[in-house]
Design an enzyme around this catalytic site. Sequence first.
Site, PDB file in Angstrom:
ATOM      1  N   THR A  70      -3.149   6.603 -22.127  1.00  0.00           N
ATOM      2  CA  THR A  70      -2.946   5.243 -21.639  1.00  0.00           C
ATOM      3  C   THR A  70      -1.465   4.942 -21.845  1.00  0.00           C
ATOM      4  OG1 THR A  70      -3.329   4.302 -23.815  1.00  0.00           O
ATOM      5  CG2 THR A  70      -5.240   4.450 -22.373  1.00  0.00           C
ATOM      6  N   TYR A 107       0.843  -1.202   0.000  1.00  0.00           N
ATOM      7  CA  TYR A 107       0.000   0.000   0.000  1.00  0.00           C
ATOM      8  C   TYR A 107       0.873   1.243   0.000  1.00  0.00           C
ATOM      9  CZ  TYR A 107      -4.952  -0.639  -0.029  1.00  0.00           C
ATOM     10  OH  TYR A 107      -6.226  -0.866  -0.456  1.00  0.00           O
TER      11      TYR A 107
HETATM   12  C1  LIG Z   1      -8.358   3.762 -24.901  1.00  0.00           C
HETATM   13  C2  LIG Z   1      -8.755   5.163 -24.642  1.00  0.00           C
HETATM   14  C3  LIG Z   1      -9.099   5.607 -23.352  1.00  0.00           C
HETATM   15  C4  LIG Z   1      -9.357   4.684 -22.190  1.00  0.00           C
HETATM   16  O1  LIG Z   1      -8.359   3.876 -21.776  1.00  0.00           O
HETATM   17  P1  LIG Z   1      -8.685   2.642 -20.775  1.00  0.00           P
HETATM   18  O2  LIG Z   1      -7.340   2.267 -20.274  1.00  0.00           O
HETATM   19  O3  LIG Z   1      -9.367   1.620 -21.601  1.00  0.00           O
HETATM   20  O4  LIG Z   1      -9.566   3.156 -19.694  1.00  0.00           O
HETATM   21  C5  LIG Z   1      -9.316   6.958 -23.172  1.00  0.00           C
HETATM   22  N1  LIG Z   1      -9.232   7.827 -24.197  1.00  0.00           N
HETATM   23  C6  LIG Z   1      -8.949   7.432 -25.446  1.00  0.00           C
HETATM   24  C7  LIG Z   1      -8.870   8.450 -26.538  1.00  0.00           C
HETATM   25  C8  LIG Z   1      -8.729   6.084 -25.719  1.00  0.00           C
HETATM   26  O5  LIG Z   1      -8.506   5.693 -26.977  1.00  0.00           O
END
Ligand SMILES: *Cc1c(COP(=O)(O)O)cnc(C)c1O
Length: 423
Positions: free
Chosen positions: A232, A55
């Site tokens: 991401t 944590y």
């Molecule tokens: C993939 C994506 C997200 C979300 O990502 P996650 O990890 O699936 O929550 C957000 N914004 C855009 C433009 C994306 O292509």
Amino acid sequence: MSQNMPNLTAVDPAIAKLIEQEADRQQTTLEMIASENHTSNAVMEAVGSCLTNKYCEGYPQKRYYSGCGFYDEVEQLAIDRACALFGCSFANVQPHSGASANLAVQFALLEPGDTFAAIELSEGGHLTHGSPVNISGKWLNPVTYKLVTDESDPNYGAIDMASVEEVVKQHKPKLIMCGYSAHPKTIDFAGFRAIADKYNCLLWADIAHIAGLCAGDAHPSPFPHCHVVTTTTHKTLRGPRGGLIMTNDEELAKKINKAVFPGTQGGPLMHVIAGKAVCFGEASKPEFKTYAAQVVKNGKALADALKAKGYKLAANGTENHLVLVDLRTVFPDLTGKEAALWLEKAGIITNMNTVPNETRSPFKTSGVRLGTPALTTRGLVESDIAEVAGLIDATLQSNGDEAKLADIRKQVADLAAKFPMAH
Ligand SMILES: *Cc1c(COP(=O)(O)O)cnc(C)c1O
């Protein structure tokens, strides 16, 4: 294909077997989902480490629990590498995913009911950009700008910057979002900033799809133009599954840190943050620039090969890693859903997608979204991509005939066998 998982195999053979089967599926198929990639063994080792045990609520040097010394160093390395890689001053590496990063930014910068400008999901946006089924659409007030839909316009398929200015002028949003999930064109960050400055809004880029291209100099950088950038880490950036928020503004950085923790998350996933640090280190090497450039070259090769076979593409092609095929010119009766199903049977993994001027529901669609990040990681170059385009065409021409699909599946496995992936 076998994973080296002696403990897991002994303790839980069912899960170990499923992981082994999945490794085999990945090795024997062609991964063309534009948002996926094959991360390195080094990243997977970090993510599979004992760092999952701790944590570490808070931030480096400001934790709520004892024993966080090494974690402070891990997180600080991740932060410093992210800032160096993207050319910014502040990074929060704790978001569990892209959606979590976006929620934290919305929580930090907007109040319930506040207006922000973005693009519709059906035009390439993401659920977190104001979709009515997402908290961003339920608790905030999204207004939408448009794509250039006139096919005779040289900017066909790009963001209609005039519509951005129009919607901003009319609705006075607090914030403008750019960055998309299904957009094959280069984003004009400087153009967005000029509009943001003129109307006194914040500019936020969500570079989830193109982060690896930005990091590898194959797409213009969102800095210094954007006030906030989210991404991401697992798409073109090729790291572990996770999110990242960056800014050059110290006041915004403070708000964002509070919005991530304690605003919207609890304890950070320190094993994933270690994987992010490894990813940022990998992405800062010269080889990654070569990778990013090849992703774009392969995107162009894919677009050119499909166009030569008569397929219509959104934006008439691509400037990045993503190709959006509009099936209606060659196969007016074939839905994106059915096409993606046939392609999966042939071992080519894609997803159905709405296309500009869509005539079908989002559950059927008239398009298939393709991407080159994962195939490029495996080492495919333009000539291999042309072969893949031939296999895609043969699959769609098969009319779903099982024997023909089984034959293509063998050809796909033979091609895939030439390009081993990390596992
Ligand atoms: C993939 C994506 C997200 C979300 O990502 P996650 O990890 O699936 O929550 C957000 N914004 C855009 C433009 C994306 O292509």
